[in-house]
Design an enzyme around this catalytic site. Structure first.
Site, short mmCIF file in Angstrom:
data_model
loop_
_atom_site.label_atom_id
_atom_site.label_comp_id
_atom_site.label_asym_id
_atom_site.label_seq_id
_atom_site.Cartn_x
_atom_site.Cartn_y
_atom_site.Cartn_z
N LYS A 1 0.65 -1.22 0.04
CA LYS A 1 -0.10 -0.04 -0.02
C LYS A 1 0.85 1.16 0.11
O LYS A 1 2.00 1.32 0.48
CB LYS A 1 -0.91 0.01 1.18
N SER B 1 -9.75 2.54 3.20
CA SER B 1 -8.75 3.18 2.36
C SER B 1 -7.87 2.39 1.33
O SER B 1 -6.87 2.66 0.54
CB SER B 1 -7.71 4.35 3.01
N SER C 1 -9.95 0.31 7.26
CA SER C 1 -9.48 0.61 6.23
C SER C 1 -8.88 -0.69 5.42
O SER C 1 -8.75 -0.92 4.16
CB SER C 1 -8.27 1.53 6.00
#
Length: 491
Positions: free
Chosen positions: A79, A154, A178
């Protein structure tokens, strides 16, 4: 080897180690999958040109009898909130569009030390702060099960990369769901460990140069297509870190290895205050019914002392107070925040808007108050103790991940219809994940089915703090009563 991009990471490591396939071949297969599908999904935002050289070196090392570790030659994506040495790290934030770190985040460093090859960075919400994955720099992330729907946030790009064979493993992070919401939306497994279990050194949204502000509730985690891979990642990543002295020196726990028939499993299909889509409720009830038929003890249960409204309000306040210091504010930030705050405060049933009372946050975002921060932490300690006590008599607790399956792309803050009610944006995705971020308990998401449109449904499996190996062991037994990971059509 056919379909190698959908093998679990531990199997990929095995076939590389036995030289049934080369690290170069594995890498090229994943790069081909990215080239074929990423343009419509936007899951990967940056590729590392050094990966081919590293894969070649991995094969040469094996030929000499050297083994770099349990992930020798296995490609991974990361990520884009984790610093990667020599590779652009943006967090989807325009001030960081050209930022190239000098060193790896601790979790990245430990993966490389285990032999993994970082092939690129995955797309995300700006500064990891939304339940959809959109930002200032890259195209939005689309759900592989339906491109008109969000992959969640996210960590949307992370979940999509794993779901579509672009990567067998992905490091994400979770501050309020997330990882768990994207895992639920995309049909993959995820693990959020106990708070302060894994080092966050080298993690953004503390913009480089800012002090360390987010010291609670933020937890690195992992996406995978098997629970064995989550266990492998966890064993590699945990441990103290000189860059972050507050990481707890807690050793791996030893699972009790109880049989399913000896487990006590609590479950709920929703909080009384917040509706959950009927299909999600049905999927959870069907799953629990199957478990009960094995002889496991299951009970519909929620903690008596659990105050949802208080917990959500304290969670929101803690996030606001922490984020207020995490990055410098400017006019552009405020221009984006105000419309979101307005939509969140005005869209959805009034009773539900009042539940989270988001109007309290803006003053704390703009002018954080240290006294309030310490007051929130004091109340958090009490709620953690209450949750620990409530979970003492249960092996795990099952509950929904979100009020709905993946919703269509929309402006941040726009309400979502569930069972005929209009749910405020943050509550729709976060009402069932925020409480366990706030208390810091370890949580897994396992896929348990699909809704009538074919979108995945997951369930949260909550365990006791510091007992991740026990949680993983139990989840493996539970997952045997599901179809497990399913490849989205067309990939």
């Amino acid at each position: 080897m056919n379909n190698i991009v959908f093998l679990p990471a531990h199997k990929i490591a095995e076939v590389i180690r036995t030289r049934e396939v080369s690290a170069v071949e594995v890498l090229e297969a994943h790069l081909a999958q990215i080239s074929k599908h990423n343009s419509k999904l936007n899951a990967i935002c940056t590729l590392d040109e050094r990966a081919r050289t590293t894969a070649k070196q991995a094969d040469e090392a094996l030929a000499r009898g050297e083994n770099w570790g349990v992930l020798h030659g296995v490609p991974m994506t990361v990520k884009d909130v984790y610093e990667t040495a020599g590779l652009r790290t943006t967090a989807g934030y325009k001030r960081l569009k050209d930022y190239i770190p000098a060193q790896d985040a601790t979790v990245v460093k430990r993966l490389r030390a285990a032999g993994a090859i970082i092939i690129g960075k995955s797309n995300l919400a700006k500064l990891a702060s939304d339940y959809q994955s959109t930002n200032d720099l890259f195209e939005r992330v689309n759900n592989p099960w339906n491109l008109d729907c969000t992959a969640g946030g996210s960590s949307g790009g992370s979940a999509v990369a794993v779901a579509t064979g672009m990567a067998p493993l992905e490091i994400g992070d979770d501050i309020g769901g997330s990882m768990r919401q994207p895992a639920h939306f995309c049909g993959v497994y995820s693990l959020k460990p106990t708070d302060r279990r894994i080092s966050t050194a080298g993690h953004i949204p503390e913009v480089p140069g800012q002090p360390k502000c987010i010291r609670h509730i933020l937890t690195p985690g992992c996406f995978a297509r098997s629970i064995e891979d989550l266990q492998l990642w966890f064993s590699i990543s945990l441990g103290t870190d000189s860059r972050q002295p507050d990481v707890a020196p807690v050793p791996l726990d030893t699972p009790s290895n109880k049989s399913l028939q000896n487990l006590k499993i609590a479950w709920t299909d929703g909080w009384q205050e917040i509706p959950v889509a009927l299909e999600i409720q049905a999927a959870i009830k069907s799953f629990v019914s199957n478990l009960a038929q094995t002889g496991a003890y299951v009970e519909n249960w929620s903690p008596k002392k659990f105050d949802l409204a208080k917990t959500l309000q304290l969670y929101n306040l803690l996030v606001a107070l922490s984020m207020g210091y995490a990055k410098p504010w400017d006019f552009d930030d405020l221009w984006q925040v105000l419309p979101f705050m307005f939509r969140e405060a005005t869209q959805g049933d009034k009773a539900l808007r009042d539940l989270s009372n988001l109007s309290q946050l803006l003053p704390n975002l703009l002018n954080p108050n240290p006294k309030k921060y310490f007051e929130v932490l004091t109340q958090r300690d009490r709620i953690i103790a209450q949750m620990d006590e409530a979970l003492e008599n249960w092996d795990v607790w099952l509950c929904p991940v979100a009020t709905c399956t993946a919703f269509t792309h929309r402006a941040k803050g726009s309400a979502i219809y569930v069972n005929g009610r209009k749910i405020p944006y943050l509550l729709a995705s976060g009402a069932y994940t925020m409480p366990f971020a706030f208390t810091g308990h370890p949580v897994m998401v396992i896929p348990i089915g699909k809704d009538n449109t074919g979108l995945p449904i997951g369930v949260q499996v909550i365990g006791k703090r510091w007992r991740e190996m026990e949680l993983l062991s139990i989840a493996r037994q539970l997952a045997a009563f599901t179809q497990g990971f399913l490849i989205p059509p067309g990939y």
